[in-house]
Design a protein around this motif. Structure first.
Motif, PDB file in Angstrom:
ATOM      1  N   UNK A  33       0.845  -1.186   0.000  1.00  0.00           N
ATOM      2  CA  UNK A  33       0.000   0.000   0.000  1.00  0.00           C
ATOM      3  C   UNK A  33       0.884   1.241   0.000  1.00  0.00           C
ATOM      4  N   UNK A  34       0.616   2.143  -0.950  1.00  0.00           N
ATOM      5  CA  UNK A  34       1.435   3.356  -1.059  1.00  0.00           C
ATOM      6  C   UNK A  34       0.857   4.458  -0.168  1.00  0.00           C
ATOM      7  N   UNK A  35       1.568   5.577   0.005  1.00  0.00           N
ATOM      8  CA  UNK A  35       1.085   6.655   0.862  1.00  0.00           C
ATOM      9  C   UNK A  35      -0.230   7.284   0.399  1.00  0.00           C
ATOM     10  N   UNK A  36      -0.597   7.097  -0.864  1.00  0.00           N
ATOM     11  CA  UNK A  36      -1.842   7.658  -1.385  1.00  0.00           C
ATOM     12  C   UNK A  36      -2.972   6.629  -1.290  1.00  0.00           C
ATOM     13  N   UNK A  37      -2.712   5.515  -0.629  1.00  0.00           N
ATOM     14  CA  UNK A  37      -3.676   4.439  -0.368  1.00  0.00           C
ATOM     15  C   UNK A  37      -4.006   3.599  -1.593  1.00  0.00           C
ATOM     16  N   UNK A  38      -3.118   3.562  -2.597  1.00  0.00           N
ATOM     17  CA  UNK A  38      -3.283   2.610  -3.701  1.00  0.00           C
ATOM     18  C   UNK A  38      -2.827   1.241  -3.183  1.00  0.00           C
ATOM     19  N   UNK A  39      -3.626   0.230  -3.428  1.00  0.00           N
ATOM     20  CA  UNK A  39      -3.306  -1.122  -2.974  1.00  0.00           C
ATOM     21  C   UNK A  39      -2.902  -1.971  -4.163  1.00  0.00           C
ATOM     22  N   UNK A  40      -1.761  -2.661  -4.038  1.00  0.00           N
ATOM     23  CA  UNK A  40      -1.239  -3.517  -5.097  1.00  0.00           C
ATOM     24  C   UNK A  40      -0.989  -4.900  -4.522  1.00  0.00           C
ATOM     25  N   UNK A  41      -1.481  -5.932  -5.181  1.00  0.00           N
ATOM     26  CA  UNK A  41      -1.261  -7.304  -4.743  1.00  0.00           C
ATOM     27  C   UNK A  41      -0.425  -8.010  -5.803  1.00  0.00           C
ATOM     28  N   UNK A  42       0.706  -8.573  -5.363  1.00  0.00           N
ATOM     29  CA  UNK A  42       1.654  -9.210  -6.270  1.00  0.00           C
ATOM     30  C   UNK A  42       1.761 -10.689  -5.903  1.00  0.00           C
ATOM     31  N   UNK A  43       1.614 -11.616  -6.879  1.00  0.00           N
ATOM     32  CA  UNK A  43       1.866 -13.026  -6.584  1.00  0.00           C
ATOM     33  C   UNK A  43       3.368 -13.290  -6.582  1.00  0.00           C
ATOM     34  N   UNK A  44       3.871 -13.920  -5.521  1.00  0.00           N
ATOM     35  CA  UNK A  44       5.299 -14.234  -5.419  1.00  0.00           C
ATOM     36  C   UNK A  44       5.471 -15.671  -4.968  1.00  0.00           C
ATOM     37  N   UNK A  45       6.604 -16.227  -5.319  1.00  0.00           N
ATOM     38  CA  UNK A  45       6.928 -17.586  -4.897  1.00  0.00           C
ATOM     39  C   UNK A  45       7.122 -17.610  -3.384  1.00  0.00           C
ATOM     40  N   UNK A  46       6.765 -18.727  -2.776  1.00  0.00           N
ATOM     41  CA  UNK A  46       6.956 -18.831  -1.327  1.00  0.00           C
ATOM     42  C   UNK A  46       8.436 -18.908  -0.972  1.00  0.00           C
ATOM     43  N   UNK A  47       9.282 -19.254  -1.940  1.00  0.00           N
ATOM     44  CA  UNK A  47      10.717 -19.343  -1.700  1.00  0.00           C
ATOM     45  C   UNK A  47      11.429 -18.010  -1.939  1.00  0.00           C
ATOM     46  N   UNK A  48      10.745 -17.042  -2.511  1.00  0.00           N
ATOM     47  CA  UNK A  48      11.366 -15.765  -2.850  1.00  0.00           C
ATOM     48  C   UNK A  48      11.513 -14.880  -1.622  1.00  0.00           C
ATOM     49  N   UNK A  49      12.537 -14.019  -1.661  1.00  0.00           N
ATOM     50  CA  UNK A  49      12.697 -13.013  -0.618  1.00  0.00           C
ATOM     51  C   UNK A  49      11.742 -11.875  -0.953  1.00  0.00           C
ATOM     52  N   UNK A  50      10.807 -11.614  -0.076  1.00  0.00           N
ATOM     53  CA  UNK A  50       9.794 -10.597  -0.327  1.00  0.00           C
ATOM     54  C   UNK A  50      10.371  -9.233   0.036  1.00  0.00           C
ATOM     55  N   UNK A  51      10.409  -8.283  -0.922  1.00  0.00           N
ATOM     56  CA  UNK A  51      10.942  -6.953  -0.619  1.00  0.00           C
ATOM     57  C   UNK A  51      10.023  -6.186   0.327  1.00  0.00           C
ATOM     58  N   UNK A  52      10.606  -5.306   1.134  1.00  0.00           N
ATOM     59  CA  UNK A  52       9.830  -4.522   2.092  1.00  0.00           C
ATOM     60  C   UNK A  52       9.026  -3.433   1.388  1.00  0.00           C
ATOM     61  N   UNK A  53       9.493  -2.988   0.217  1.00  0.00           N
ATOM     62  CA  UNK A  53       8.744  -1.969  -0.509  1.00  0.00           C
ATOM     63  C   UNK A  53       8.668  -2.341  -1.983  1.00  0.00           C
ATOM     64  N   UNK A  54       7.680  -1.772  -2.667  1.00  0.00           N
ATOM     65  CA  UNK A  54       7.429  -2.048  -4.067  1.00  0.00           C
ATOM     66  C   UNK A  54       6.967  -0.748  -4.708  1.00  0.00           C
ATOM     67  N   UNK A  55       7.353  -0.498  -5.946  1.00  0.00           N
ATOM     68  CA  UNK A  55       6.927   0.737  -6.606  1.00  0.00           C
ATOM     69  C   UNK A  55       5.464   0.625  -6.987  1.00  0.00           C
ATOM     70  N   UNK A  56       4.689   1.622  -6.573  1.00  0.00           N
ATOM     71  CA  UNK A  56       3.256   1.632  -6.871  1.00  0.00           C
ATOM     72  C   UNK A  56       3.063   1.794  -8.375  1.00  0.00           C
ATOM     73  N   UNK A  57       2.309   0.888  -9.028  1.00  0.00           N
ATOM     74  CA  UNK A  57       2.118   0.995 -10.471  1.00  0.00           C
ATOM     75  C   UNK A  57       1.226   2.166 -10.876  1.00  0.00           C
ATOM     76  N   UNK A  58       0.480   2.737  -9.930  1.00  0.00           N
ATOM     77  CA  UNK A  58      -0.423   3.840 -10.267  1.00  0.00           C
ATOM     78  C   UNK A  58       0.230   5.204 -10.148  1.00  0.00           C
ATOM     79  N   UNK A  59       1.002   5.419  -9.055  1.00  0.00           N
ATOM     80  CA  UNK A  59       1.581   6.755  -8.851  1.00  0.00           C
ATOM     81  C   UNK A  59       3.105   6.757  -8.831  1.00  0.00           C
ATOM     82  N   UNK A  60       3.745   5.588  -8.756  1.00  0.00           N
ATOM     83  CA  UNK A  60       5.197   5.513  -8.790  1.00  0.00           C
ATOM     84  C   UNK A  60       5.878   5.730  -7.445  1.00  0.00           C
ATOM     85  N   UNK A  61       5.114   5.972  -6.406  1.00  0.00           N
ATOM     86  CA  UNK A  61       5.707   6.164  -5.080  1.00  0.00           C
ATOM     87  C   UNK A  61       6.041   4.803  -4.467  1.00  0.00           C
TER      88      UNK A  61
END
Length: 118
Positions: A33-61
Motif C-alpha cells: 500500500x502506497x502513501x496515497x492508499x493505492x493497494x497492489x497485490x503481487x503473486x510471489x513464490x513462497x521461496x522468494x525473498x519478499x521486498x519490504x517496498x514495491x513501486x506503486x504501479x499507479x503513482x510511482x511512489x
C-alpha cells in the motif's frame, strides 16, 4: 508451398507447448500500500525473498508491505522534489544572483552579448 504455412498464428504471440504435467511453484499473495492508499497485490513464490517496498504501479511512489510496521521515518514518502531554483539557491545567495542578473541585463542592453556570438 503455401499449404505448409502455419495459418492463424502470429510469430512469438503464442506458445505451442501445453501446461500438461507442469508443476507450478507454490505462490503467495503479497499486498503493498502506497502513501496515497493505492493497494497492489503481487503473486510471489513462497521461496522468494519478499521486498519490504514495491513501486506503486499507479503513482510511482514506494509502497510499503501491508501489515508490517513502518521501517523508519527518515524517508518521507511525500518528499517534495527540488526545483532548479532550489538547487541554484544552494550554490549562490540572492544578492550574488541579483548582481549577476544586473550584469547580464547591462550586457544585453549595451549589445555586448550579440557581439560575443559573432
Amino acid at each position: 508451398m503455401a499449404d505448409r504455412a502455419l495459418r492463424g498464428m502470429t510469430i512469438g504471440a503464442k506458445s505451442m507447448e501445453s501446461e500438461d504435467g507442469v508443476e507450478f511453484a507454490e505462490r503467495m499473495m503479497v499486498t503493498y500500500e502506497c502513501p496515497v492508499a493505492h493497494v497492489t497485490t503481487i503473486p510471489m513464490s513462497t521461496e522468494a525473498e519478499v521486498p519490504a517496498s514495491w513501486e506503486c504501479p499507479e503513482c510511482g511512489r514506494p509502497a510499503a508491505r501491508r501489515g508490517e510496521d513502518e521501517e523508519s521515518d527518515s524517508e518521507d514518502p511525500r518528499k517534495i522534489p527540488r526545483t532548479h531554483w532550489d538547487m541554484l539557491l544552494e550554490r549562490r545567495g540572492v544578492e550574488e544572483l541579483q548582481a549577476l542578473l544586473d550584469e547580464r541585463l547591462e550586457m544585453l542592453r549595451s549589445g555586448a552579448v550579440y557581439r560575443e556570438r559573432l
